[in-house]
Design a protein around this motif. Structure first.
Motif, PDB file in Angstrom:
ATOM      1  N   HIS A 168      -4.060  -5.918   2.040  1.00  0.00           N
ATOM      2  CA  HIS A 168      -4.343  -4.668   0.980  1.00  0.00           C
ATOM      3  C   HIS A 168      -4.160  -4.732  -0.437  1.00  0.00           C
ATOM      4  N   LYS A 169      -4.793  -4.027  -1.148  1.00  0.00           N
ATOM      5  CA  LYS A 169      -4.542  -3.954  -2.644  1.00  0.00           C
ATOM      6  C   LYS A 169      -4.526  -2.502  -2.757  1.00  0.00           C
ATOM      7  N   GLU A 170      -4.190  -2.066  -4.167  1.00  0.00           N
ATOM      8  CA  GLU A 170      -4.495  -0.718  -4.548  1.00  0.00           C
ATOM      9  C   GLU A 170      -5.551   0.206  -4.107  1.00  0.00           C
ATOM     10  N   ASP A 171      -6.760  -0.403  -4.085  1.00  0.00           N
ATOM     11  CA  ASP A 171      -7.897   0.471  -3.722  1.00  0.00           C
ATOM     12  C   ASP A 171      -7.941   0.502  -2.146  1.00  0.00           C
ATOM     13  N   GLY A 172      -7.405  -0.515  -1.541  1.00  0.00           N
ATOM     14  CA  GLY A 172      -7.559  -0.312  -0.076  1.00  0.00           C
ATOM     15  C   GLY A 172      -7.482  -1.943   0.667  1.00  0.00           C
ATOM     16  N   ARG A 206     -14.360  -4.429  -1.127  1.00  0.00           N
ATOM     17  CA  ARG A 206     -13.227  -4.708  -2.085  1.00  0.00           C
ATOM     18  C   ARG A 206     -12.746  -6.242  -1.981  1.00  0.00           C
TER      19      ARG A 206
END
Length: 172
Positions: free
Chosen positions: A90-94, A160
């Motif tokens: 997971h990163k900030e945008d999903g 992503r």
């Protein structure tokens, strides 16, 4: 029964769900959580891919009933497969596809023999979990099958994912 007659206790590999240290300090500390890793098996001849959770313990439909060796001659004339370890992070945008590594496998159903190097499968799973992308040894059609499968499985995760992942799978 004397001590010499008792079978030795085996310390198994513990796979647990979620955070092993969540809320307590006891059994499970330091255990490996494989929650975000999925095995995908690619049938090279058929050009198909599927998630095979049983492959996590070498118990996929493809592997069942096969005696594996590290000698290619034992499985000569067999069908080629790729076992691909896919790690999601997971990163900030999903969430995104973070680690992808591929292992070779050959299965000869008639002989009930197969070829794979278990140490390679374990090491590649570890590399995937460490967010590595290692697919350069795969054949081009199989890379395309994998890319299409991952993109269709979850287009958001695909979008992503890193540019390197798409380049390594020859997909822009």
């Amino acid at each position: 029964m004397t001590n010499e007659e008792k079978p030795k206790q085996k310390m198994g590999f513990t796979i647990i769900k979620n955070d092993p240290t969540d809320g307590h300090k006891g059994f499970g500390i330091g255990s490996l959580s494989l929650e975000n890793v999925s095995p995908v098996i690619i049938d090279v001849e058929e050009g198909t891919a599927s998630v095979e959770i049983g492959a996590m313990h070498a118990r996929s439909d493809v592997e069942r009933g096969i005696k594996f060796t590290t000698d290619r001659a034992d499985s000569e004339g067999g069908k080629p497969y790729w076992l691909v370890w896919v790690t999601i992070d997971h990163k900030e945008d999903g969430p995104y596809y973070a680690g992808i590594t591929a292992c070779e496998m050959i299965v000869n159903r008639e002989k009930r023999r197969g070829y794979k190097i278990l140490a390679d499968h374990v090491n590649k799973m570890d590399k995937s979990m460490k967010r590595h992308i290692n697919v350069e040894h795969m054949d081009t059609p199989s890379k395309k099958v994998l890319a299409t499968f991952l993109e269709q499985l979850n287009p958001d995760l695909w979008e992503r994912s890193s540019e390197q992942l798409r380049q390594d799978l020859f997909v822009e």
